[in-house]
Design an enzyme around this catalytic site. Structure first.
Site, PDB file in Angstrom:
ATOM      1  N   SER A  21       0.834  -1.206   0.000  1.00 23.61           N
ATOM      2  CA  SER A  21       0.000   0.000   0.000  1.00 23.61           C
ATOM      3  C   SER A  21       0.861   1.245   0.000  1.00 23.61           C
ATOM      4  CB  SER A  21      -0.900   0.004   1.247  1.00 23.61           C
ATOM      5  OG  SER A  21      -1.513   1.259   1.432  1.00 23.61           O
TER       6      SER A  21
ATOM      7  N   TYR B 189      -2.493  -0.351  10.039  1.00 25.32           N
ATOM      8  CA  TYR B 189      -2.659  -0.899   8.689  1.00 25.32           C
ATOM      9  C   TYR B 189      -1.361  -0.751   7.901  1.00 25.32           C
ATOM     10  CZ  TYR B 189      -4.009  -1.132   3.775  1.00 25.32           C
ATOM     11  OH  TYR B 189      -4.058  -1.437   2.450  1.00 25.32           O
TER      12      TYR B 189
END
Length: 344
Positions: free
Chosen positions: A127, A152
Site C-alpha cells: 500500500s 494498517y
C-alpha cells in the site's frame, strides 16, 4: 497456468480475476467474505466470476493454514496474487486484532504455503500507506518506509519484510505492489469516493477531512490491473548491483522487488469532489473536518521502475474514471433496489 487469487470477491481481486480469464488463465479465487463492508456486494462480484468457465471460487480464510495448504495441493497452484487483507486505515485504530490476524498471520500462511508448494511467483498487495510520515514527493520505492502512521500501514510494511525473508531464505520470487488510492466500478463502499457519491446523490452532507487540504494519487482500477498483469509475467531476479553498504529498499540481492502502481498525477480532494458533482449533476453539501488519526495529507507515486521494467504508465483521467464509477453506481443500486423490493 493455474493462478490463485486471494481476496477474489474484493474490489481489485474481482477485476483482476476477470482480466486473467480474458487472457485465458485458469483462476482459483478465494475469499472469506468478512463483514467489514457490504457482503452482498462481495457475493455479487463472486457470482459474476462464477459465470466464467475458467473460474473456480470458494469461501476460505487465509488465517487457517490447513485450508490454504490443501487448496495449493489440490489445485496445483503455480503462481499466487495475494490481495486478501483487512483494509482501511481508520478501522485499524479501533479494530487492531483484525489486522494482526489477516495481514500478519494470514500473510505468513500464504508465504509458507508458497514455499512448501514451490510457487513460481508471489505478487502481494502492499500500500502507499507504507510511506507514512515521509513527505519527500513523489514517493519512491528507493525511499525508507520506516515511519508508518497507522497499524494498517505497519502490517503492509511488515508484509514486505516477511516477503524479503522468504525470497532470501528459499529463493521465492516475490513482488510487492504499493497501490495508490484505487477507485472505479464495483469499488469498496468504505472508500471516500464511494461515500461521497452516495451522500451527494442522496442530498446528505459529506465530511471533508483536513478542511479539504488533501491530495491523492487516485488510480483507476483498469490501470491497477494492467500493472499487476504485466508484473505477474515478470518474476523478479536478484539484482547483481545491489550494494550491502548502501542498501536500496526497492530491490535486493534476493529475487524481491516492490513497485508503486499509481496514477503519477495527484489530484486535490476538492477537485475530485467537484468532478463527482459534475458526473452526478448534483451539488455537494460540505462539512469540513480536521485531519483524522492515521491519515496523511498527500500521496504521489513515482512510477519510474514500473515504466522501465514493464513499459506501463496509467492513462485514465479522473473525469473518465469517475464517469465510469458513477454510471456503475447508479445502475448497480437501481437493479439491487428493484430486486429487494420484489422480495418484500
Amino acid at each position: 497456468m493455474t493462478i490463485l487469487v486471494t481476496g477474489a470477491a474484493g474490489f481489485i481481486g474481482y477485476h483482476l480475476s476477470q482480466r486473467l480469464m480474458e487472457d485465458g488463465q485458469q483462476v482459483i479465487g478465494i475469499d472469506n467474505f468478512n463483514d467489514y463492508y457490504d457482503i452482498q456486494l462481495k457475493r455479487d462480484r463472486m457470482g459474476r466470476l462464477h459465470r466464467h468457465p475458467l473460474f473456480t471460487g470458494m469461501e476460505a480464510d487465509i488465517a487457517r493454514f490447513d485450508e490454504l495448504d490443501a487448496l495449493f495441493r489440490d489445485y496445483k497452484v503455480k503462481t499466487v496474487i495475494h490481495l486478501a487483507a483487512q483494509a482501511g486505515v481508520r478501522y485499524s485504530i479501533t479494530n487492531p486484532f483484525a489486522y494482526l490476524e489477516s495481514n500478519l498471520v494470514g500473510f505468513g500462511n500464504v508465504l509458507e504455503a508458497c514455499r512448501r508448494h514451490e510457487i513460481k511467483h508471489l505478487l502481494y498487495a502492499s500500500s502507499s500507506s507504507v510511506y507514512g510520515a515521509n513527505v519527500n514527493m513523489p514517493f519512491s520505492v528507493h525511499d525508507s518506509v520506516d515511519h508508518p502512521v497507522s497499524l494498517y500501514a505497519a502490517t503492509k510494511k511488515a508484509n514486505e519484510l516477511m516477503a524479503h525473508t522468504y525470497s532470501h531464505l528459499y529463493g521465492l520470487p516475490t513482488t510487492g505492489l504499493r497501490f495508490f488510492t484505487v477507485y472505479g466500478p464495483w469499488g469498496r463502499p468504505d472508500m471516500a469516493y464511494f461515500t461521497f457519491t452516495r451522500d451527494i446523490d442522496n442530498g446528505v452532507p459529506i465530511k471533508v477531512f483536513n478542511e479539504g487540504r488533501m491530495q491523492r494519487d487516485f488510480t483507476y482500477i483498469d490501470d491497477i490491473v494492467e500493472g499487476i498483469v504485466r508484473l505477474h509475467a515478470r518474476p523478479p531476479q536478484p539484482d547483481p548491483h545491489w550494494n550491502r553498504e548502501q542498501p536500496d529498499p526497492g530491490s535486493s540481492y534476493a529475487p524481491y522487488r516492490v513497485y508503486n502502481i499509481g496514477n503519477n498525477k495527484p489530484v486535490a480532494l476538492m477537485t475530485f469532489i467537484r468532478t463527482i458533482e459534475q458526473m452526478l449533476g448534483k451539488e455537494a453539501k460540505l462539512e469540513f473536518m480536521p485531519m483524522q488519526p492515521g491519515d496523511v495529507e498527500a500521496t504521489f507515486a513515482d512510477i519510474d521502475e514500473l515504466t522501465r521494467d514493464v513499459g506501463f504508465k496509467p492513462t485514465t483521467t479522473i473525469q473518465e474514471g469517475i464517469g465510469q464509477f458513477v454510471d456503475w453506481y447508479r445502475s448497480y443500486y437501481t437493479v439491487r433496489s428493484s430486486a429487494e423490493q420484489l422480495q418484500l
